[in-house]
Design an enzyme around this catalytic site. Structure first.
Site, short mmCIF file in Angstrom:
data_model
loop_
_atom_site.label_atom_id
_atom_site.label_comp_id
_atom_site.label_asym_id
_atom_site.label_seq_id
_atom_site.Cartn_x
_atom_site.Cartn_y
_atom_site.Cartn_z
N GLU A 1 -9.58 31.55 22.22
CA GLU A 1 -8.25 31.12 22.62
C GLU A 1 -7.46 30.68 21.40
O GLU A 1 -7.61 29.53 20.94
CB GLU A 1 -8.35 29.94 23.60
CG GLU A 1 -9.08 30.27 24.89
CD GLU A 1 -8.64 29.34 26.01
OE1 GLU A 1 -8.13 29.85 27.00
OE2 GLU A 1 -8.78 28.12 25.87
N LYS B 1 -6.51 22.74 34.27
CA LYS B 1 -6.12 21.61 33.41
C LYS B 1 -5.81 20.39 34.30
O LYS B 1 -6.48 20.18 35.30
CB LYS B 1 -4.94 22.02 32.52
CG LYS B 1 -5.25 23.32 31.76
CD LYS B 1 -4.27 23.61 30.67
CE LYS B 1 -4.68 24.92 29.97
NZ LYS B 1 -3.85 25.24 28.84
P1 PGA Z 1 -2.57 29.48 29.40
O1 PGA Z 1 -3.83 28.55 29.08
O2 PGA Z 1 -3.10 30.68 30.17
O3 PGA Z 1 -1.67 28.63 30.24
O4 PGA Z 1 -1.96 29.90 28.11
C1 PGA Z 1 -5.07 29.10 28.72
C2 PGA Z 1 -6.06 28.00 28.46
O5 PGA Z 1 -5.71 26.99 27.86
O6 PGA Z 1 -7.24 28.13 28.84
#
Ligand code: PGA
Length: 251
Positions: free
Chosen positions: A163, A11
């Site tokens: 997700e 991210k």
């Molecule tokens: P997270 O994010 O593992 O921090 O929950 C997953 C993603 O958004 O791909």
């Protein structure tokens, strides 16, 4: 048989100093029993690719534009990602769908652009908490699957990541039964949409995957790996998730 994939989504995290985590990860997995991918912010793609060199850890982007060039200030074309050393690109992540209003049709157009640049698209989908509470999960992900896949999607150029929006970054995860139900529905949806490719397309689960829950999630039928956010930032955490994936039963 589908080769498993552990994909890390950094991210909007990561400066040059954090490339040490990518190096540590590659040193920890010189001959991994699954595919490994790190998707850093665009500013780090070329440096990470250069740092990793011939290591089996691949590098990907987190988004691309649907066209190959033009007057789109701030955007990045798929060919630019490939030129920088990326082999994959995450598309339609729920944060892009929410923050930038990306529609299924836009995601499909981006995936087509990714295909054109020789990238593998990791197409993300998932229901909100309100949609799950309303019993709409399978309808929502079915619609997203159908709308977000471009013509020409194959097992080689497409990965699907389920997700649930409410599980991302929250520490909450669906039950194994809930994950199994959605992955089975996605596999069936793929069989209808892309009959020749469906059996080979990898289905990742994403949303609060951690070292502590990875093995249980990877034992769920039709889970071919994970898209990992927070726990991919530190090599020690992501490495533990990769180790769980390497020893998981075949999906
Ligand atoms: P997270 O994010 O593992 O921090 O929950 C997953 C993603 O958004 O791909």
């Amino acid at each position: 048989m589908r080769r498993k994939l552990a994909a890390g989504n950094w991210k909007m995290h990561g400066l040059g100093a954090d490339l040490a985590e990518a190096t540590a990860l590659s040193l920890a997995h010189p001959a991994p029993g699954c595919d490994i991918l790190l998707c850093p912010p665009a500013t780090l793609i070329s440096r990470m690719a250069a740092t990793l060199g011939q290591s089996p850890v691949a590098v990907g982007g987190q988004d691309c534009h649907a066209t190959d060039k033009g007057a789109h200030t701030g955007d990045v074309a798929a060919a630019m990602l490939a030129d920088a050393g990326a082999t994959h690109v995450i598309l339609g992540h729920s944060e892009r769908r929410a923050d930038h209003g990306e529609s299924d049709a836009q995601v499909a157009a981006k995936a087509a652009a990714a295909q054109g640049a020789g990238l593998t698209a990791i197409v993300c989908l998932g229901e909100t908490e309100a949609q799950r509470d309303a019993g709409e999960t399978l309808a929502v992900v079915g619609r997203q699957l159908e709308g977000s896949l471009p013509a020409g999607a194959t097992a080689a150029n497409t990965v699907i990541a389920y997700e649930p929006v409410w599980a991302i970054g929250t520490g909450r995860t669906p039950t194994e039964e809930q994950i199994a139900e959605v992955h089975a529905a996605l596999r069936a949806g793929l069989a209808r949409l892309l009959p020749a490719e469906a059996a080979g397309i990898r289905l990742l689960y994403g949303g609060s995957v951690k070292p502590a829950n990875a093995a249980a999630i990877f034992a769920v039928p039709d889970v071919d790996g994970a898209l990992v956010g927070g726990a991919s930032l530190k090599a020690v955490d992501f490495s533990a998730i990769i180790a769980a994936l390497e020893t998981a039963p075949p999906a």
